[in-house]
Design a protein around this motif. Sequence first.
Motif, PDB file in Angstrom:
ATOM      1  N   SER A 199       1.261   9.634  -5.478  1.00  0.00           N
ATOM      2  CA  SER A 199       1.731  10.981  -5.151  1.00  0.00           C
ATOM      3  C   SER A 199       2.603  11.537  -6.271  1.00  0.00           C
ATOM      4  O   SER A 199       2.433  12.692  -6.687  1.00  0.00           O
ATOM      5  CB  SER A 199       2.516  10.941  -3.831  1.00  0.00           C
ATOM      6  OG  SER A 199       3.053  12.206  -3.543  1.00  0.00           O
ATOM      7  N   ILE A 200       3.503  10.722  -6.784  1.00  0.00           N
ATOM      8  CA  ILE A 200       4.359  11.140  -7.901  1.00  0.00           C
ATOM      9  C   ILE A 200       3.523  11.438  -9.135  1.00  0.00           C
ATOM     10  O   ILE A 200       3.742  12.442  -9.824  1.00  0.00           O
ATOM     11  CB  ILE A 200       5.425  10.053  -8.196  1.00  0.00           C
ATOM     12  CG1 ILE A 200       6.422   9.970  -7.039  1.00  0.00           C
ATOM     13  CG2 ILE A 200       6.139  10.335  -9.520  1.00  0.00           C
ATOM     14  CD1 ILE A 200       7.336   8.756  -7.098  1.00  0.00           C
ATOM     15  N   ALA A 201       2.521  10.594  -9.399  1.00  0.00           N
ATOM     16  CA  ALA A 201       1.651  10.801 -10.559  1.00  0.00           C
ATOM     17  C   ALA A 201       0.887  12.113 -10.431  1.00  0.00           C
ATOM     18  O   ALA A 201       0.720  12.847 -11.413  1.00  0.00           O
ATOM     19  CB  ALA A 201       0.683   9.632 -10.709  1.00  0.00           C
ATOM     20  N   ARG A 202       0.430  12.421  -9.215  1.00  0.00           N
ATOM     21  CA  ARG A 202      -0.290  13.687  -9.003  1.00  0.00           C
ATOM     22  C   ARG A 202       0.631  14.883  -9.246  1.00  0.00           C
ATOM     23  O   ARG A 202       0.220  15.883  -9.836  1.00  0.00           O
ATOM     24  CB  ARG A 202      -0.879  13.730  -7.597  1.00  0.00           C
ATOM     25  CG  ARG A 202      -2.074  12.815  -7.418  1.00  0.00           C
ATOM     26  CD  ARG A 202      -2.698  12.976  -6.024  1.00  0.00           C
ATOM     27  NE  ARG A 202      -3.767  12.032  -5.856  1.00  0.00           N
ATOM     28  CZ  ARG A 202      -3.726  10.992  -5.011  1.00  0.00           C
ATOM     29  NH1 ARG A 202      -2.671  10.795  -4.256  1.00  0.00           N
ATOM     30  NH2 ARG A 202      -4.749  10.165  -4.924  1.00  0.00           N
ATOM     31  N   GLU A 203       1.880  14.779  -8.776  1.00  0.00           N
ATOM     32  CA  GLU A 203       2.855  15.849  -9.002  1.00  0.00           C
ATOM     33  C   GLU A 203       3.093  16.040 -10.498  1.00  0.00           C
ATOM     34  O   GLU A 203       3.114  17.173 -10.991  1.00  0.00           O
ATOM     35  CB  GLU A 203       4.178  15.526  -8.301  1.00  0.00           C
ATOM     36  CG  GLU A 203       4.132  15.618  -6.800  1.00  0.00           C
ATOM     37  CD  GLU A 203       5.418  15.143  -6.144  1.00  0.00           C
ATOM     38  OE1 GLU A 203       6.457  15.083  -6.828  1.00  0.00           O
ATOM     39  OE2 GLU A 203       5.380  14.828  -4.937  1.00  0.00           O
ATOM     40  N   GLU A 220       0.834  -1.202   0.000  1.00  0.00           N
ATOM     41  CA  GLU A 220       0.000   0.000   0.000  1.00  0.00           C
ATOM     42  C   GLU A 220       0.872   1.256   0.000  1.00  0.00           C
ATOM     43  O   GLU A 220       0.577   2.232  -0.689  1.00  0.00           O
ATOM     44  CB  GLU A 220      -0.928   0.002   1.215  1.00  0.00           C
ATOM     45  CG  GLU A 220      -1.856   1.207   1.258  1.00  0.00           C
ATOM     46  CD  GLU A 220      -2.803   1.191   2.442  1.00  0.00           C
ATOM     47  OE1 GLU A 220      -3.466   2.216   2.642  1.00  0.00           O
ATOM     48  OE2 GLU A 220      -2.876   0.174   3.153  1.00  0.00           O
ATOM     49  N   GLU A 221       1.961   1.200   0.728  1.00  0.00           N
ATOM     50  CA  GLU A 221       2.889   2.339   0.798  1.00  0.00           C
ATOM     51  C   GLU A 221       3.478   2.653  -0.583  1.00  0.00           C
ATOM     52  O   GLU A 221       3.557   3.819  -0.981  1.00  0.00           O
ATOM     53  CB  GLU A 221       4.012   2.026   1.792  1.00  0.00           C
ATOM     54  CG  GLU A 221       4.981   3.170   2.017  1.00  0.00           C
ATOM     55  CD  GLU A 221       6.019   2.805   3.061  1.00  0.00           C
ATOM     56  OE1 GLU A 221       7.182   2.617   2.668  1.00  0.00           O
ATOM     57  OE2 GLU A 221       5.655   2.712   4.249  1.00  0.00           O
ATOM     58  N   GLU A 222       3.878   1.613  -1.325  1.00  0.00           N
ATOM     59  CA  GLU A 222       4.419   1.809  -2.673  1.00  0.00           C
ATOM     60  C   GLU A 222       3.365   2.397  -3.612  1.00  0.00           C
ATOM     61  O   GLU A 222       3.667   3.288  -4.406  1.00  0.00           O
ATOM     62  CB  GLU A 222       4.940   0.488  -3.243  1.00  0.00           C
ATOM     63  CG  GLU A 222       6.178  -0.034  -2.552  1.00  0.00           C
ATOM     64  CD  GLU A 222       6.516  -1.455  -2.978  1.00  0.00           C
ATOM     65  OE1 GLU A 222       7.695  -1.710  -3.260  1.00  0.00           O
ATOM     66  OE2 GLU A 222       5.597  -2.308  -3.026  1.00  0.00           O
ATOM     67  N   VAL A 223       2.136   1.911  -3.512  1.00  0.00           N
ATOM     68  CA  VAL A 223       1.055   2.430  -4.355  1.00  0.00           C
ATOM     69  C   VAL A 223       0.819   3.908  -4.045  1.00  0.00           C
ATOM     70  O   VAL A 223       0.713   4.737  -4.958  1.00  0.00           O
ATOM     71  CB  VAL A 223      -0.248   1.615  -4.157  1.00  0.00           C
ATOM     72  CG1 VAL A 223      -1.424   2.295  -4.840  1.00  0.00           C
ATOM     73  CG2 VAL A 223      -0.083   0.198  -4.667  1.00  0.00           C
TER      74      VAL A 223
END
Length: 99
Positions: A72-76, A64-67
């Motif tokens: 978060s990176i995708a949102r950035e 879950e942490e990796e997802v």
Amino acid sequence: MSSTIQIRVDDDLKKKSDRLFKDLGTDTTSAIRIFLTQAVANNGFPFEIKRNPVDVSSLAVMSEEEVMERLSIAREHSAQGMQRDAKSVISDMRSKYGL
């Protein structure tokens, strides 16, 4: 009568497959038994074997942490305008994987 099959696999693969099958409501031993049953029923592998398979490392089970980190990176990236049109992505996938 019952027979025993022993196999050696990488520790990481074993942990990931155990977690996957547990999430699916079974265990690795039962999943292997299902695979063998389906292989016999299909008179071959119960899935398509390709010479140049898709790189499954990108499809590996993530925590879950990796997802959440990837989201978060995708949102950035999205906020920075680093995104592609869905039609373009689908077209590339069809070309790359022969879909």
